[in-house]
Write an enzyme that holds these catalytic residues in place. Structure first.
Site, PDB file in Angstrom:
ATOM      1  N   CYS A 135     -56.835  36.576  78.828  1.00 22.72           N
ATOM      2  CA  CYS A 135     -57.155  37.036  80.133  1.00 22.72           C
ATOM      3  C   CYS A 135     -57.578  38.414  80.153  1.00 22.72           C
ATOM      4  CB  CYS A 135     -56.016  36.958  81.324  1.00 22.72           C
ATOM      5  SG  CYS A 135     -55.347  35.338  81.429  1.00 22.72           S
ATOM      6  N   PHE A 277     -43.910  38.278  58.397  1.00 25.47           N
ATOM      7  CA  PHE A 277     -44.390  37.974  56.919  1.00 25.47           C
ATOM      8  C   PHE A 277     -43.052  37.649  56.225  1.00 25.47           C
ATOM      9  CE2 PHE A 277     -48.255  39.710  58.117  1.00 25.47           C
ATOM     10  CZ  PHE A 277     -49.138  38.796  57.993  1.00 25.47           C
ATOM     11  N   VAL A 278     -41.977  37.362  56.868  1.00 19.85           N
ATOM     12  CA  VAL A 278     -40.588  37.157  56.106  1.00 19.85           C
ATOM     13  C   VAL A 278     -40.894  35.670  55.385  1.00 19.85           C
ATOM     14  CG1 VAL A 278     -38.019  36.948  56.536  1.00 19.85           C
ATOM     15  CG2 VAL A 278     -39.545  38.152  58.139  1.00 19.85           C
ATOM     16  N   ARG A 279     -41.302  35.779  54.216  1.00 17.84           N
ATOM     17  CA  ARG A 279     -41.208  34.605  53.490  1.00 17.84           C
ATOM     18  C   ARG A 279     -41.509  35.012  51.845  1.00 17.84           C
ATOM     19  NH1 ARG A 279     -46.247  34.069  56.682  1.00 17.84           N
ATOM     20  NH2 ARG A 279     -48.149  34.345  55.260  1.00 17.84           N
ATOM     21  N   ASP A 280     -41.297  34.136  50.998  1.00 18.85           N
ATOM     22  CA  ASP A 280     -41.539  34.369  49.571  1.00 18.85           C
ATOM     23  C   ASP A 280     -40.934  35.703  49.258  1.00 18.85           C
ATOM     24  OD1 ASP A 280     -43.056  32.091  49.564  1.00 18.85           O
ATOM     25  OD2 ASP A 280     -44.755  32.968  50.373  1.00 18.85           O
ATOM     26  N   ASN A 281     -39.771  35.905  49.465  1.00 15.37           N
ATOM     27  CA  ASN A 281     -39.049  36.941  49.119  1.00 15.37           C
ATOM     28  C   ASN A 281     -39.665  38.252  49.535  1.00 15.37           C
ATOM     29  OD1 ASN A 281     -36.577  35.941  48.039  1.00 15.37           O
ATOM     30  ND2 ASN A 281     -37.996  35.330  46.279  1.00 15.37           N
TER      31      ASN A 281
END
Length: 294
Positions: A135, A277-281
């Site tokens: 909007c 991006f809390v992933r893949d350590n």
């Protein structure tokens, strides 16, 4: 706040998924037909009943596309995170609407009844307190509007969360996603203690709905404010999710995906620690890093 309740993840009903026949294709070759499981998506109308006992009023508050199941929690969480109510005591009931006229509406209309005497700005029912990013409203205006709708600055000190534990949260959430295992098409939100114990998880086709269901369960269990817990979401972190987390009193929001610029701006202003991006350590700390220990 008492968290002694045994926190078993809510199980979504059979209406949460559907079976369809599909033809798989691998490397350009057509396979044999097989049965696939799809996440169900249906509209839910949230109807609000309010006003003095002798002059009750009823309004349609919102219509949201959701995965059937946990509808009462979804409605309660929506009322809280949108500023209609501040406490569980302001709710008289949240029940499926008994007087629907169309067959397709059956089970898809929920009625939230406020306690007589609850006063709120009815102008908020005409339009929500902030508009979506599409909007074109500027970030400063959006954040100020949310703060005006009882979104507090979070208190300090807050729980310290070890970085090594943050790496483990997505796998713990993934292990609890019962319907995702069958469909692959749902978002999830989960509440954790700072020591990593999973307390509650909710799933929905809409990431905002998953968080509202989670907050609604916490509200109905008298857990609020959630100052000692961590919220993990399976997708990206939007401004709306930061707002919902702050209203519930959550000091840490961790997202498997990326945050938006306005989400970061809001988290900084609300005093919330935002992780992306809390992933893949790995993960990024965007705001208030003092709650994360190395």
């Amino acid at each position: 706040m008492s968290l002694s309740v045994s926190a078993v993840p809510p199980l979504l009903p059979a209406a949460s998924y559907e079976y369809r026949t599909v033809r798989p294709v691998h490397h350009g070759h057509m396979g044999e037909p097989r049965t696939d499981v799809l996440a169900a998506e249906e509209p839910l109308e949230i109807s609000l009943v309010y006003g003095p006992e002798e002059a009750r009023r009823r309004r349609t508050l919102a219509v949201t596309m959701r995965t059937p199941g946990d509808d009462a929690a979804l409605a309660a969480g929506f009322l809280l995170t949108e500023g209609i109510i501040q406490h569980k005591a302001e709710l008289r009931a949240v029940v499926p609407c008994p007087d629907v006229t169309k067959a397709e509406e059956r089970g898809n209309v929920i009625r939230a009844e406020l306690v007589p005497g609850i006063v709120f700005d009815e102008a908020r029912l005409e339009r929500h307190f902030y508009t979506s990013s599409s909007c074109g409203v500027c970030g400063k205006t959006s954040i100020e509007a949310v703060q005006a709708a009882s979104c507090p600055v979070l208190p300090a000190p807050a729980p310290l969360l070890p970085a090594a534990l943050v790496h483990e949260l997505p796998q713990r959430l993934r292990a609890a996603q019962a319907v995702f295992d069958q469909t692959g098409g749902l978002h999830a939100a989960a509440l954790f203690r700072p020591a990593g114990e999973l307390l509650l998880t909710c799933e929905d086709v809409g990431r905002h709905n998953a968080v509202d269901k989670l907050v609604g369960h916490a509200l109905l269990r008298d857990w609020l404010p959630l100052h000692a817990l961590v919220l993990l979401v399976s997708g990206r972190a939007s401004f709306e999710l930061v707002q919902k987390a702050a209203v519930a009193g959550l000091p840490v929001l961790a997202a498997v995906g990326a945050p938006s610029s306005l989400a970061v701006q809001a988290a900084e202003q609300f005093g919330l620690t935002l992780l992306g991006f809390v992933r893949d350590n790995r993960f990024n700390i965007y705001t208030h890093p003092e709650r994360i220990t190395g």
